[in-house]
Motif scaffolding. Structure first.
Motif, PDB file in Angstrom:
ATOM      1  N   PRO A  77       0.801  -1.233   0.000  1.00  0.00           N
ATOM      2  CA  PRO A  77       0.000   0.000   0.000  1.00  0.00           C
ATOM      3  C   PRO A  77       0.834   1.284   0.000  1.00  0.00           C
ATOM      4  CG  PRO A  77      -0.971  -1.583   1.496  1.00  0.00           C
ATOM      5  CD  PRO A  77       0.375  -2.147   1.098  1.00  0.00           C
ATOM      6  N   THR A  78       2.018   1.254   0.590  1.00  0.00           N
ATOM      7  CA  THR A  78       2.858   2.459   0.587  1.00  0.00           C
ATOM      8  C   THR A  78       3.225   2.847  -0.843  1.00  0.00           C
ATOM      9  OG1 THR A  78       3.753   1.745   2.717  1.00  0.00           O
ATOM     10  CG2 THR A  78       4.911   3.514   1.576  1.00  0.00           C
ATOM     11  N   TYR A  79       3.537   1.845  -1.660  1.00  0.00           N
ATOM     12  CA  TYR A  79       3.811   2.086  -3.079  1.00  0.00           C
ATOM     13  C   TYR A  79       2.591   2.733  -3.731  1.00  0.00           C
ATOM     14  CZ  TYR A  79       5.458   0.996  -7.845  1.00  0.00           C
ATOM     15  OH  TYR A  79       5.873   1.073  -9.163  1.00  0.00           O
ATOM     16  N   ARG A 108       4.933   9.425   6.689  1.00  0.00           N
ATOM     17  CA  ARG A 108       6.178   9.882   6.065  1.00  0.00           C
ATOM     18  C   ARG A 108       5.978  10.243   4.592  1.00  0.00           C
ATOM     19  NH1 ARG A 108       7.267   6.993  10.370  1.00  0.00           N
ATOM     20  NH2 ARG A 108       9.225   7.312  11.520  1.00  0.00           N
ATOM     21  N   THR A 109       5.160   9.454   3.913  1.00  0.00           N
ATOM     22  CA  THR A 109       4.879   9.737   2.506  1.00  0.00           C
ATOM     23  C   THR A 109       4.236  11.107   2.343  1.00  0.00           C
ATOM     24  OG1 THR A 109       4.629   7.394   1.967  1.00  0.00           O
ATOM     25  CG2 THR A 109       3.581   8.952   0.480  1.00  0.00           C
ATOM     26  N   TRP A 110       3.216  11.376   3.160  1.00  0.00           N
ATOM     27  CA  TRP A 110       2.535  12.667   3.042  1.00  0.00           C
ATOM     28  C   TRP A 110       3.411  13.824   3.516  1.00  0.00           C
ATOM     29  CZ3 TRP A 110      -1.112  12.941  -0.216  1.00  0.00           C
ATOM     30  CH2 TRP A 110      -1.972  11.877  -0.423  1.00  0.00           C
ATOM     31  N   ALA A 119       1.766  21.989   0.801  1.00  0.00           N
ATOM     32  CA  ALA A 119       0.492  21.530   1.368  1.00  0.00           C
ATOM     33  C   ALA A 119       0.703  21.132   2.830  1.00  0.00           C
ATOM     34  CB  ALA A 119      -0.052  20.354   0.563  1.00  0.00           C
ATOM     35  N   LYS A 120      -0.380  20.894   3.552  1.00  0.00           N
ATOM     36  CA  LYS A 120      -0.286  20.554   4.977  1.00  0.00           C
ATOM     37  C   LYS A 120      -0.962  19.214   5.249  1.00  0.00           C
ATOM     38  CE  LYS A 120      -0.233  25.366   6.592  1.00  0.00           C
ATOM     39  NZ  LYS A 120      -0.904  26.376   7.452  1.00  0.00           N
ATOM     40  N   TYR A 121      -0.295  18.394   6.026  1.00  0.00           N
ATOM     41  CA  TYR A 121      -0.831  17.088   6.420  1.00  0.00           C
ATOM     42  C   TYR A 121      -1.328  17.201   7.853  1.00  0.00           C
ATOM     43  CZ  TYR A 121      -0.840  12.010   7.347  1.00  0.00           C
ATOM     44  OH  TYR A 121      -1.188  10.723   7.679  1.00  0.00           O
ATOM     45  N   ILE A 122      -2.626  17.066   8.055  1.00  0.00           N
ATOM     46  CA  ILE A 122      -3.255  17.272   9.352  1.00  0.00           C
ATOM     47  C   ILE A 122      -3.551  15.927   9.997  1.00  0.00           C
ATOM     48  CG2 ILE A 122      -5.133  18.380  10.600  1.00  0.00           C
ATOM     49  CD1 ILE A 122      -3.284  20.309   9.034  1.00  0.00           C
ATOM     50  N   ARG A 123      -2.870  15.610  11.093  1.00  0.00           N
ATOM     51  CA  ARG A 123      -3.106  14.369  11.836  1.00  0.00           C
ATOM     52  C   ARG A 123      -4.117  14.672  12.943  1.00  0.00           C
ATOM     53  NH1 ARG A 123       0.579  12.370  14.748  1.00  0.00           N
ATOM     54  NH2 ARG A 123       0.304  10.131  14.334  1.00  0.00           N
TER      55      ARG A 123
END
Length: 385
Positions: A77-79, A108-110, A119-123
């Motif tokens: 799935p990471t791929y 890590r990918t995002w 862009a921003k990755y919101i956890r």
């Protein structure tokens, strides 16, 4: 069913959730394809492989309930998420709304993508213990604002082993005009999956976990209207092909030159094995063992369950929080001294032990883990209660 698997009989294997285990009949099929490849590689790769892949795709599509031309195989799935990440066009300040329960490789990918684009990755925080599905949904959408363009979330979390209300979140996301990406790594062969009904833009899942396929077998589904916008992660013979097939989507992502696709080609054998062994019933028995044992492990380590103990939130694996400042040492002790393979995982400043139950496991296996932890608590400082 333990004799059907190739696992070391001297190890109590409670970590199916990480890499799975492949039954002997499926592994034999895997080796059969590899031998066929080696016996005449040119004939196999140029003529047989495209037909074999089509058969495998159609078989998988029937299993996960979508169309065979709307997905292709990936190694993991990471791929798959890396392909999506390279293809969606986000601008500086645009946001990807996710949760703080996602798989570390995905985070890590995002983060990589966001450094490149602005862009921003919101956890978004999903607090524990879970009280209800409604709580999960409400907390997730607190992260939404006018800059949100994408939602990305796992259908089952890795570290906390929780089932997320993906259908409800996807439905609302579509109303808001958002791109929906679902990481279903733990779903196929584990809990019911109907991709058409779920209706995400993108969905990735594994075959090599709960479907029992050989390692390195996963897939990416893409909604038809988005397929031609998806750029290949590896540019190869399928790109601007001199002999294009019926689908640019498949040309771009299936035709990658020389590689061993034997794990993908085992899909019909995988589905056959699951059907012949009534795997829904097997899975249900495993889930029942998880539900019956979860509370006693929480009591042992003096922590609360992460969720209500029901099939709404738990499948064939469960995680419980432990109080330790030596997680790596604890994992090594469990393996080296007690011969138990079980993950001890960090997430958001906490440490969790996650046990998985599959057909080769028994109550005796969980008893071994329980007794080992009990002894470790009484004789060492590795776990504080």
């Amino acid at each position: 069913m333990k004799e059907q698997f190739l696992l070391d009989q001297n190890i109590t294997f409670l970590n199916h959730g990480s890499f799975g285990s492949c039954p002997k009949p499926i592994f034999e099929e895997f080796q059969r394809y590899q031998l066929e490849l080696e016996s005449e590689p040119v004939e196999f790769i140029t003529k047989k492989q495209p037909k074999y892949l089509k058969t495998a795709r159609e078989c998988l599509a029937e299993f996960v309930r979508c169309q065979g031309d709307d997905l292709f195989f990936t190694s993991n799935p990471t791929y798959a998420i890396n392909i999506i990440m390279r293809s969606i066009k986000l601008n500086k300040g645009d946001e990807i709304l996710s949760t703080n329960h996602e798989y570390g490789a995905m985070d890590r990918t995002w983060n990589f993508y966001c450094k490149k684009t602005g862009a921003k990755y919101i956890r978004q925080n999903i607090s524990l213990p879970i009280v209800s599905k409604e709580q999960m949904i409400e907390e997730f959408w607190k992260g939404y604002n006018e800059n949100t363009r994408v939602i990305f979330l796992n259908q089952m979390s890795s570290s906390t082993a929780l089932i997320f209300p993906v259908k409800e979140i996807c439905d609302k996301a579509k109303e808001l005009g958002l791109i929906t990406i679902v990481d279903g790594a733990h779903v196929p062969g584990h809990i019911d999956l109907d991709i058409t009904a779920l209706n995400p833009d993108y969905y990735t899942g594994t075959l090599h976990k709960w479907m029992l396929a050989p390692k390195g077998s996963s897939f990416l589904y893409v909604k038809p209207e988005l397929q031609n916008d998806l750029e290949p992660l590896v540019v190869s013979w399928g790109y601007e092909s001199v002999a294009p097939g019926e689908s640019q989507f498949l040309d771009y992502h299936e035709l990658q030159g020389t590689r061993d696709v034997s794990a993908f080609l085992c899909t019909p054998k995988v589905v056959e094995f699951l059907k012949e062994n009534n795997w829904k019933a097997v899975s249900q028995l495993c889930k029942q063992i998880v539900l019956e044992n979860y509370q006693r492990f929480c009591d042992l380590v003096n922590n609360k369950p992460l969720c209500p103990i029901s099939s709404e939130f738990l499948g064939q694996m469960a995680s419980f929080k432990i109080n330790t400042d030596k997680p790596s040492e604890l994992k090594n002790v469990l393996y080296d001294q007690y011969k138990i393979q079980v993950p001890v995982m960090p997430l958001n400043g906490n440490i969790y032990i996650r046990f998985s139950i599959n057909a080769y496991n028994s109550q005796e296996d969980l008893d071994k883990l329980y007794n080992a932890l009990d002894e470790i608590i009484k004789t060492t400082d590795l776990i504080k209660v």
